[in-house]
Scaffold this motif. Structure first.
Motif, PDB file in Angstrom:
ATOM      1  N   CYS A 167     -15.930 -39.854 -12.538  1.00  0.00           N
ATOM      2  CA  CYS A 167     -14.889 -39.279 -12.487  1.00  0.00           C
ATOM      3  C   CYS A 167     -13.704 -39.969 -13.116  1.00  0.00           C
ATOM      4  O   CYS A 167     -13.581 -40.870 -13.814  1.00  0.00           O
ATOM      5  CB  CYS A 167     -14.093 -38.922 -11.414  1.00  0.00           C
ATOM      6  SG  CYS A 167     -14.924 -38.425  -9.897  1.00  0.00           S
ATOM      7  N   ARG A 176      -9.178 -39.529 -15.229  1.00  0.00           N
ATOM      8  CA  ARG A 176      -8.178 -39.090 -14.562  1.00  0.00           C
ATOM      9  C   ARG A 176      -7.771 -39.131 -16.474  1.00  0.00           C
ATOM     10  O   ARG A 176      -7.123 -40.469 -16.529  1.00  0.00           O
ATOM     11  CB  ARG A 176      -7.016 -39.709 -13.905  1.00  0.00           C
ATOM     12  CG  ARG A 176      -6.613 -39.096 -13.735  1.00  0.00           C
ATOM     13  CD  ARG A 176      -6.430 -37.729 -12.356  1.00  0.00           C
ATOM     14  NE  ARG A 176      -5.416 -37.220 -11.634  1.00  0.00           N
ATOM     15  CZ  ARG A 176      -5.902 -35.757 -11.748  1.00  0.00           C
ATOM     16  NH1 ARG A 176      -6.732 -35.334 -11.769  1.00  0.00           N
ATOM     17  NH2 ARG A 176      -4.541 -35.276 -11.292  1.00  0.00           N
ATOM     18  N   THR A 232      -8.288 -39.274  -6.601  1.00  0.00           N
ATOM     19  CA  THR A 232      -9.457 -38.530  -7.594  1.00  0.00           C
ATOM     20  C   THR A 232     -10.553 -38.132  -6.860  1.00  0.00           C
ATOM     21  O   THR A 232     -11.060 -37.197  -6.344  1.00  0.00           O
ATOM     22  CB  THR A 232      -9.831 -38.949  -8.300  1.00  0.00           C
ATOM     23  OG1 THR A 232      -8.299 -39.647  -9.467  1.00  0.00           O
ATOM     24  CG2 THR A 232     -10.441 -37.934  -9.128  1.00  0.00           C
ATOM     25  N   ARG A 279     -10.468 -35.859  -3.551  1.00  0.00           N
ATOM     26  CA  ARG A 279     -10.289 -34.900  -3.923  1.00  0.00           C
ATOM     27  C   ARG A 279     -11.463 -33.952  -4.856  1.00  0.00           C
ATOM     28  O   ARG A 279     -11.646 -32.686  -4.422  1.00  0.00           O
ATOM     29  CB  ARG A 279      -9.122 -34.602  -5.022  1.00  0.00           C
ATOM     30  CG  ARG A 279      -7.760 -34.683  -4.442  1.00  0.00           C
ATOM     31  CD  ARG A 279      -6.762 -34.762  -5.666  1.00  0.00           C
ATOM     32  NE  ARG A 279      -6.142 -33.286  -6.130  1.00  0.00           N
ATOM     33  CZ  ARG A 279      -5.587 -33.159  -5.968  1.00  0.00           C
ATOM     34  NH1 ARG A 279      -4.847 -32.688  -4.750  1.00  0.00           N
ATOM     35  NH2 ARG A 279      -5.428 -30.923  -6.295  1.00  0.00           N
ATOM     36  N   THR A 280     -11.637 -34.249  -5.441  1.00  0.00           N
ATOM     37  CA  THR A 280     -13.637 -34.331  -6.230  1.00  0.00           C
ATOM     38  C   THR A 280     -14.623 -33.856  -5.085  1.00  0.00           C
ATOM     39  O   THR A 280     -14.650 -33.521  -5.242  1.00  0.00           O
ATOM     40  CB  THR A 280     -13.752 -35.266  -7.568  1.00  0.00           C
ATOM     41  OG1 THR A 280     -13.240 -36.145  -7.988  1.00  0.00           O
ATOM     42  CG2 THR A 280     -15.266 -34.802  -7.661  1.00  0.00           C
ATOM     43  N   THR A 326     -10.805 -31.318  -7.812  1.00  0.00           N
ATOM     44  CA  THR A 326     -10.699 -31.616  -8.663  1.00  0.00           C
ATOM     45  C   THR A 326     -12.902 -31.811  -9.649  1.00  0.00           C
ATOM     46  O   THR A 326     -13.058 -31.678  -8.516  1.00  0.00           O
ATOM     47  CB  THR A 326     -10.640 -32.396  -9.188  1.00  0.00           C
ATOM     48  OG1 THR A 326      -9.263 -33.298  -8.937  1.00  0.00           O
ATOM     49  CG2 THR A 326     -10.326 -33.680 -10.231  1.00  0.00           C
ATOM     50  N   ARG A 327     -13.000 -31.629 -10.410  1.00  0.00           N
ATOM     51  CA  ARG A 327     -14.626 -31.585 -11.219  1.00  0.00           C
ATOM     52  C   ARG A 327     -14.983 -33.168 -11.760  1.00  0.00           C
ATOM     53  O   ARG A 327     -14.046 -33.437 -11.872  1.00  0.00           O
ATOM     54  CB  ARG A 327     -14.607 -30.878 -12.532  1.00  0.00           C
ATOM     55  CG  ARG A 327     -14.423 -28.631 -11.662  1.00  0.00           C
ATOM     56  CD  ARG A 327     -15.155 -28.178 -13.061  1.00  0.00           C
ATOM     57  NE  ARG A 327     -15.185 -26.633 -12.206  1.00  0.00           N
ATOM     58  CZ  ARG A 327     -16.043 -25.501 -12.762  1.00  0.00           C
ATOM     59  NH1 ARG A 327     -16.622 -25.805 -14.075  1.00  0.00           N
ATOM     60  NH2 ARG A 327     -15.690 -24.494 -12.365  1.00  0.00           N
ATOM     61  N   ASP A 362      -5.612 -29.401 -10.345  1.00  0.00           N
ATOM     62  CA  ASP A 362      -5.980 -29.646 -10.542  1.00  0.00           C
ATOM     63  C   ASP A 362      -6.353 -31.320 -10.841  1.00  0.00           C
ATOM     64  O   ASP A 362      -4.428 -31.493 -11.422  1.00  0.00           O
ATOM     65  CB  ASP A 362      -6.801 -29.834 -11.394  1.00  0.00           C
ATOM     66  CG  ASP A 362      -8.837 -30.467 -12.499  1.00  0.00           C
ATOM     67  OD1 ASP A 362      -8.438 -31.719 -11.424  1.00  0.00           O
ATOM     68  OD2 ASP A 362      -8.966 -29.597 -12.744  1.00  0.00           O
TER      69      ASP A 362
END
Lengths: 203, 225
Positions: A9, A11, A42, A45-46, A51-52, B225
């Motif tokens: 991941c 950001r 993150t 959320r992924t 989030t991708r 996002d």
């Protein structure tokens, strides 16, 4: 069963973590720790699909969550930093909306859940008059009424008093005993006596 | 399927309830509309022929600006308190949930504008024959304004100064609706057939209903996002 394979991941331009692989089976809890800014939120959320990931794959029961889409969302309940409470609705109305949107439960256990979390005295008032800790409890009440197997919780214990923390711990243990899966970030140590607690430390 | 309808019905009910409990949110665009349109007779003088000529444009521009004013509350509250995130994680197509929210938004901003427009038409000296056309054109046009506005609101979600940015994004897109909406009313005044105007407005609405909820949902996912 939730699996991640070689997850990476970022950001903005900043890489957070890479090569993260783990498997979480029913009845297991994953406790994610790390310093501020290390990417815990993150990661969560992924895992939700909000989030991708840069690279890597997340699988639910062997199928990639990108392919599952709404079928994965039907299995998942997420409590983030925000509580997801609409201040102009009463606590019960908030839970009613949450259950209808989650598509799983019918909301019959809403009064009992509010009572268990000590919120039934507020059933006639808009949720905006609740204190921070009470709002947090209402957000956690949402988890209980939605009845999803996978719980993803971002700092669920922040702002809760000692009694609420122990009540929450009990609720988490019950969920694990019923074969649920929990992924949690918390700066506090979580006092859960269960056979399988996985720890990931990212930094 | 029944679960989907239940979710959509509940979401619609929720948005209406929340908005009614904050009644100032609903009244602001409506009062704004009335005031803006009322300023023109005051500024231009009460000459009936002048007022009649500019009436279609003034009422339509007023409706446009009033809709603009209400766009920020479409997603902003739900974004701040995290309910938008929960909607994105619901096991239903986000575009349908978004369409539901837009429908609720229109019910509380677009529909009141349509309903009060005959009153303003009287004030602007429009002949009675044009009332029906004005109301019908607004009835077809205001949902398009809400749908287009939703895309702008979703794109600017969480940005500082998003309100101004929405106007810059959305107002140029409103122009075709304005041209054919105001044009239909002006057409009645000079006695030409307005069928074409209504066909075009209807086509815009059909297109907007088909594509814009998906565009809004995509924009929301980017903002989240």
């Amino acid at each position: 069963m939730l699996e991640t394979v070689d997850l990476e991941c970022v950001r903005g331009d900043r890489p957070l973590f890479s090569h993260l692989s783990f498997t979480l089976k029913p009845g297991e809890l994953l406790h994610v720790t790390g310093v501020n800014g290390s990417g815990k939120t993150t990661l969560l959320r992924t895992l939700c699909g909000l989030t991708r990931p840069q690279t890597g794959e997340i699988r639910w029961n062997g199928t990639a969550i990108r392919k599952l889409g709404d079928d994965y969302h039907a299995q998942l309940a997420y409590v983030g930093h925000t509580n997801g409470i609409q201040g102009d609705l009463t606590p019960a109305e908030n839970l009613k909306v949450a259950t209808n949107l989650s598509g799983v439960a019918d909301g019959a256990e809403i009064p009992a859940t509010l009572k268990r979390l000590g919120l039934s005295a507020y059933h006639r008032f808009p949720a905006k008059i609740l204190s921070q800790g009470q709002k947090r409890r209402l957000a956690l009440a949402r988890l209980m009424v939605e009845r999803k197997p996978l719980w993803i919780l971002d700092e669920p214990l922040s702002g809760l008093d000692v009694d609420s923390v122990s009540l929450m711990t009990t609720i988490l243990m019950e969920h694990l005993a019923q074969g649920g899966l929990i992924i949690i970030t918390s700066h506090q140590d979580i006092d859960i006596q269960t056979k399988t607690v996985l720890q990931i430390r990212i930094n | 399927m029944p679960r989907l309808f239940k979710a959509i019905g509940r979401l619609y009910w929720r948005d209406l309830t929340v908005a009614l409990r904050r009644s100032t949110d609903i009244l602001t665009p409506l009062v704004f509309f009335v005031i803006v349109v009322s300023l023109f007779p005051l500024g231009l003088g009460p000459e009936p022929n002048t007022l009649r000529t500019i009436a279609p444009g003034v009422i339509w521009v007023g409706a446009l600006l009033a809709t603009m004013l209400s766009l920020n509350r479409l997603f902003a509250n739900d974004y701040v308190d995290g309910t938008l995130e929960q909607m994105a994680l619901a096991p239903y197509p986000l575009a349908l949930l978004v369409l539901t929210k837009i429908a609720a938004h229109w019910t509380l901003t677009g529909l009141p504008l349509v309903l009060i427009s005959p009153l303003l038409a009287v004030q602007m000296q429009l002949p009675e024959a044009a009332f029906r056309t004005l109301t019908l054109s607004l009835l077809l046009g205001t949902p398009i304004l809400s749908l287009l506005g939703a895309v702008g609101a979703a794109l600017t979600l969480g940005l500082r100064g998003g309100g101004v940015l929405v106007s810059l994004l959305v107002l140029p897109l409103y122009t075709p609706v304005l041209i054919f909406g105001a044009g239909s009313v002006a057409g009645v005044l000079v006695g030409i057939d307005t069928g074409a105007h209504f066909s075009l407005l209807g086509a815009f609405l059909a297109l907007a209903l088909t594509f814009l909820p998906w565009a809004t949902a995509a924009a929301l996912r980017v903002s989240l996002d």
